[in-house]
Scaffold this motif. Structure first.
Motif, PDB file in Angstrom:
ATOM      1  N   ARG A  93      37.325   0.134  61.739  1.00 44.35           N
ATOM      2  CA  ARG A  93      37.247   0.399  60.302  1.00 44.35           C
ATOM      3  C   ARG A  93      36.476   1.684  60.007  1.00 44.35           C
ATOM      4  N   LYS A  94      35.318   1.839  60.652  1.00 43.65           N
ATOM      5  CA  LYS A  94      34.436   2.960  60.341  1.00 43.65           C
ATOM      6  C   LYS A  94      35.075   4.317  60.624  1.00 43.65           C
ATOM      7  N   PRO A  95      35.615   4.570  61.825  1.00 46.08           N
ATOM      8  CA  PRO A  95      36.252   5.871  62.067  1.00 46.08           C
ATOM      9  C   PRO A  95      37.411   6.147  61.120  1.00 46.08           C
ATOM     10  N   THR A  96      38.194   5.104  60.818  1.00 42.36           N
ATOM     11  CA  THR A  96      39.338   5.280  59.920  1.00 42.36           C
ATOM     12  C   THR A  96      38.877   5.695  58.530  1.00 42.36           C
ATOM     13  N   ILE A  97      37.858   5.024  58.025  1.00 39.76           N
ATOM     14  CA  ILE A  97      37.336   5.344  56.694  1.00 39.76           C
ATOM     15  C   ILE A  97      36.785   6.769  56.652  1.00 39.76           C
ATOM     16  N   ILE A  98      36.048   7.163  57.673  1.00 44.13           N
ATOM     17  CA  ILE A  98      35.454   8.509  57.690  1.00 44.13           C
ATOM     18  C   ILE A  98      36.534   9.588  57.761  1.00 44.13           C
ATOM     19  N   ILE A  99      37.563   9.367  58.572  1.00 49.77           N
ATOM     20  CA  ILE A  99      38.669  10.333  58.658  1.00 49.77           C
ATOM     21  C   ILE A  99      39.331  10.499  57.292  1.00 49.77           C
ATOM     22  N   GLY A 100      39.609   9.380  56.633  1.00 48.65           N
ATOM     23  CA  GLY A 100      40.236   9.444  55.320  1.00 48.65           C
ATOM     24  C   GLY A 100      39.360  10.143  54.295  1.00 48.65           C
ATOM     25  N   LEU A 101      38.064   9.852  54.300  1.00 50.38           N
ATOM     26  CA  LEU A 101      37.142  10.473  53.347  1.00 50.38           C
ATOM     27  C   LEU A 101      37.015  11.973  53.582  1.00 50.38           C
TER      28      LEU A 101
ATOM     29  N   GLN B  66      40.307  20.772  36.593  1.00 51.25           N
ATOM     30  CA  GLN B  66      40.212  20.716  38.059  1.00 51.25           C
ATOM     31  C   GLN B  66      38.808  20.338  38.540  1.00 51.25           C
ATOM     32  N   TRP B  67      37.801  20.551  37.698  1.00 52.17           N
ATOM     33  CA  TRP B  67      36.437  20.219  38.104  1.00 52.17           C
ATOM     34  C   TRP B  67      36.238  18.712  38.258  1.00 52.17           C
ATOM     35  N   LEU B  68      37.147  17.913  37.708  1.00 48.26           N
ATOM     36  CA  LEU B  68      37.088  16.465  37.963  1.00 48.26           C
ATOM     37  C   LEU B  68      37.160  16.207  39.462  1.00 48.26           C
ATOM     38  N   TYR B  69      38.040  16.943  40.150  1.00 51.13           N
ATOM     39  CA  TYR B  69      38.214  16.752  41.587  1.00 51.13           C
ATOM     40  C   TYR B  69      37.005  17.249  42.373  1.00 51.13           C
ATOM     41  N   VAL B  70      36.365  18.278  41.885  1.00 50.67           N
ATOM     42  CA  VAL B  70      35.154  18.764  42.549  1.00 50.67           C
ATOM     43  C   VAL B  70      34.047  17.712  42.445  1.00 50.67           C
ATOM     44  N   ILE B  71      33.950  17.076  41.262  1.00 48.89           N
ATOM     45  CA  ILE B  71      32.970  16.000  41.091  1.00 48.89           C
ATOM     46  C   ILE B  71      33.289  14.843  42.042  1.00 48.89           C
ATOM     47  N   ALA B  72      34.574  14.483  42.132  1.00 53.85           N
ATOM     48  CA  ALA B  72      34.985  13.422  43.056  1.00 53.85           C
ATOM     49  C   ALA B  72      34.673  13.813  44.499  1.00 53.85           C
ATOM     50  N   GLY B  73      34.822  15.098  44.820  1.00 54.06           N
ATOM     51  CA  GLY B  73      34.481  15.576  46.161  1.00 54.06           C
ATOM     52  C   GLY B  73      33.010  15.383  46.473  1.00 54.06           C
ATOM     53  N   GLY B  74      32.149  15.561  45.469  1.00 57.74           N
ATOM     54  CA  GLY B  74      30.716  15.326  45.665  1.00 57.74           C
ATOM     55  C   GLY B  74      30.424  13.863  45.962  1.00 57.74           C
ATOM     56  N   VAL B  75      31.086  12.959  45.227  1.00 63.17           N
ATOM     57  CA  VAL B  75      30.926  11.528  45.487  1.00 63.17           C
ATOM     58  C   VAL B  75      31.420  11.204  46.896  1.00 63.17           C
ATOM     59  N   CYS B  76      32.526  11.829  47.286  1.00 59.69           N
ATOM     60  CA  CYS B  76      33.104  11.606  48.610  1.00 59.69           C
ATOM     61  C   CYS B  76      32.130  12.026  49.708  1.00 59.69           C
ATOM     62  N   THR B  77      31.451  13.142  49.508  1.00 61.22           N
ATOM     63  CA  THR B  77      30.471  13.623  50.487  1.00 61.22           C
ATOM     64  C   THR B  77      29.354  12.610  50.684  1.00 61.22           C
ATOM     65  N   LEU B  78      28.878  12.025  49.585  1.00 63.77           N
ATOM     66  CA  LEU B  78      27.829  11.006  49.674  1.00 63.77           C
ATOM     67  C   LEU B  78      28.325   9.762  50.408  1.00 63.77           C
ATOM     68  N   LEU B  79      29.580   9.400  50.179  1.00 68.24           N
ATOM     69  CA  LEU B  79      30.146   8.234  50.856  1.00 68.24           C
ATOM     70  C   LEU B  79      30.288   8.469  52.361  1.00 68.24           C
ATOM     71  N   ILE B  80      30.637   9.680  52.740  1.00 68.39           N
ATOM     72  CA  ILE B  80      30.736  10.011  54.171  1.00 68.39           C
ATOM     73  C   ILE B  80      29.380   9.849  54.840  1.00 68.39           C
ATOM     74  N   LEU B  81      28.350  10.363  54.195  1.00 66.20           N
ATOM     75  CA  LEU B  81      26.997  10.242  54.742  1.00 66.20           C
ATOM     76  C   LEU B  81      26.586   8.776  54.853  1.00 66.20           C
ATOM     77  N   GLY B  82      26.915   7.998  53.827  1.00 65.93           N
ATOM     78  CA  GLY B  82      26.589   6.580  53.875  1.00 65.93           C
ATOM     79  C   GLY B  82      27.309   5.866  55.005  1.00 65.93           C
ATOM     80  N   ALA B  83      28.605   6.170  55.169  1.00 61.09           N
ATOM     81  CA  ALA B  83      29.388   5.528  56.226  1.00 61.09           C
ATOM     82  C   ALA B  83      28.875   5.899  57.617  1.00 61.09           C
ATOM     83  N   LEU B  84      28.386   7.109  57.769  1.00 64.18           N
ATOM     84  CA  LEU B  84      27.899   7.564  59.073  1.00 64.18           C
ATOM     85  C   LEU B  84      26.650   6.811  59.524  1.00 64.18           C
ATOM     86  N   PHE B  85      25.801   6.449  58.567  1.00 61.73           N
ATOM     87  CA  PHE B  85      24.491   5.897  58.930  1.00 61.73           C
ATOM     88  C   PHE B  85      24.376   4.383  58.780  1.00 61.73           C
ATOM     89  N   VAL B  86      25.436   3.720  58.284  1.00 63.50           N
ATOM     90  CA  VAL B  86      25.391   2.267  58.132  1.00 63.50           C
ATOM     91  C   VAL B  86      26.135   1.610  59.289  1.00 63.50           C
TER      92      VAL B  86
END
Length: 423
Positions: A74-82, A166-186
């Motif tokens: 699950r973890k590698p798949t989620i990180i690749i997608g994010l 288009q800045w909506l997607y940039v904001i979503a990209g910021g949330v995505c970055t935080l999720l990647i970090l969370g997935a890496l360390f949990v």
């Protein structure tokens, strides 16, 4: 499987936030279409590609890559997608023509198909029973509903401030970055990766073979019909409710001053608020009531709202179309949960991918067909909603059969005992 893993609560919240982030972009498409149609002078059918192609990307990656969650974890798949989703989001900073915009939206769809199948499989890993699985799925979709509220509001605010949408997607990209970090360390929970027989081994071919399974197919067809009907609301309702369809700017002067005009302007937001509220209620409801009865009654209410909204015209649809959010709220997460729960956990990623394929196919085909039918009738979105009503009616008839015959009762009881124990 370690359901009592101390990280399960954190994982549950990370999963919820993934659903919210995806919804921020996908369910803003109706508001974005209005801007793009003016900026690039495209037809309804062309504009619908902004929704249909990303959904096609989700569909194909769900079907052909869904097995990755079972194969590599699950973890590698989620990180690749994010990672792929974040790349697409940040690339919107340079998206200034229609082809590039549609291409990036399509890429984000492929990414969603990857991380969402991983997340859907993960829900089974942190659930202790099929009922808890359904409640957690409703929780995930509730946060999807929150994202669906936030996204259009952000787009409306950006446009009002003169900032490109288009800045909506940039904001979503910021949330995505935080999720990647969370997935890496949990630390993620472990699950049984050993199939009971060689025919259950995780592979692309065995994943595709699930399409022939009656349980996977039944819930997949239900998901297709539901999403095809639901997408009519957030994709075409803003176009249907405007007073002058020939105007270059959306106007709502045909509604009386005050609450009616305000509801017309924020009709999609009202729908998403009701859908999100219904899904939070669904966490409680689905653990206490017969899920088949609830789905049959709610789908019947959707057909009623669509029909009366068409017969009564815009002024009636103004209230009844957003109201469908309450009745739509629990249908899709329950389809997802019960469909996945009909299979052992080592197949959850694969079957989630199959259901996701039909889900995204419905979201892609539904609005596109509606757009084509509307264009063939002078651009009137009313004719597209007639198509949506037909989808909703077929869904209602199928759920009537499901309630009367209850074809999954034995299968769910068997998996409850073998996969969740006493739970």
């Amino acid at each position: 499987m370690t359901n009592q893993d101390p990280n399960s609560r954190v994982i549950r919240w990370l999963t919820y936030l993934m659903f919210m982030m995806f919804a921020m972009t996908s369910d803003s498409v109706g508001e974005i279409i209005k801007e793009v149609k003016v900026a690039f002078s495209v037809t309804n059918a062309q504009a619908s590609l902004m929704h249909s192609l990303p959904m096609l990307g989700i569909a194909l990656s769900g079907l052909f890559l869904g097995f990755l969650a079972d194969k590599i974890g699950r973890k590698p798949t989620i990180i690749i997608g994010l990672l792929l989703f974040g790349l697409a989001c940040y690339s919107f900073l340079v998206a200034n023509d229609f082809l590039l915009i549609v291409s990036l939206m399509s890429l984000s769809g492929v990414a969603v198909g990857i991380f969402k199948t991983g997340a859907l499989a993960l829900i089974g890993d942190i659930s202790t029973s099929t009922k808890q699985h359904t409640s957690t799925m409703n929780g995930a979709e509730a946060f999807f509903g929150v994202g669906a509220i936030i996204g259009p509001l952000i787009v409306a605010y950006l446009i009002h401030q003169g900032v490109p949408w288009q800045w909506l997607y940039v904001i979503a990209g910021g949330v995505c970055t935080l999720l990647i970090l969370g997935a890496l360390f949990v630390k993620y929970p472990t699950y049984n990766t050993q199939p009971s027989s060689s025919t259950d081994k995780v592979s692309l071919w065995n994943s595709l073979a699930l399409v022939k399974n009656p349980y996977a197919m039944g819930f997949s067809i239900g998901a297709f019909l539901y999403v095809a009907a639901e997408s009519a609301i957030y994709v075409w309702m803003p176009t249907y409710l405007v007073c002058d369809a020939t105007s270059m700017k959306a106007t709502y002067q045909c509604y009386s001053e005050g609450a009616s005009q305000l509801l017309a302007i924020y009709s999609v937001t009202a729908f998403f608020i009701l859908r999100a509220a219904g899904r939070f209620l669904g966490i409680w409801m689905m653990s206490r009531f017969n899920w088949a009865l609830v789905l049959m009654l709610f789908s019947g209410a959707i057909v009623t709202c669509f029909t009366l909204g068409l017969v009564g015209g815009k002024h009636v649809a103004l209230y009844l179309f957003p109201l469908t959010g309450i009745f739509m709220s629990v249908i899709y997460p329950t389809f997802n949960s019960k469909g996945i729960s009909c299979f052992p956990k080592h197949q959850h990623g694969s079957v989630a991918g199959v259901i996701l394929f039909f889900t995204a196919a419905g979201a892609a085909a539904g609005p596109f067909i509606m757009g084509v039918v509307s264009d063939a009738n002078g651009g009137d979105a009313k004719y597209g909603f007639i198509v949506a009503t037909v989808f909703a009616l077929i869904l209602f008839l199928g759920l009537c059969y499901n309630y009367v015959k209850n074809p999954t009762q034995t299968r769910l009881a068997e998996l409850e005992a073998s996969e969740y124990g006493e739970g």
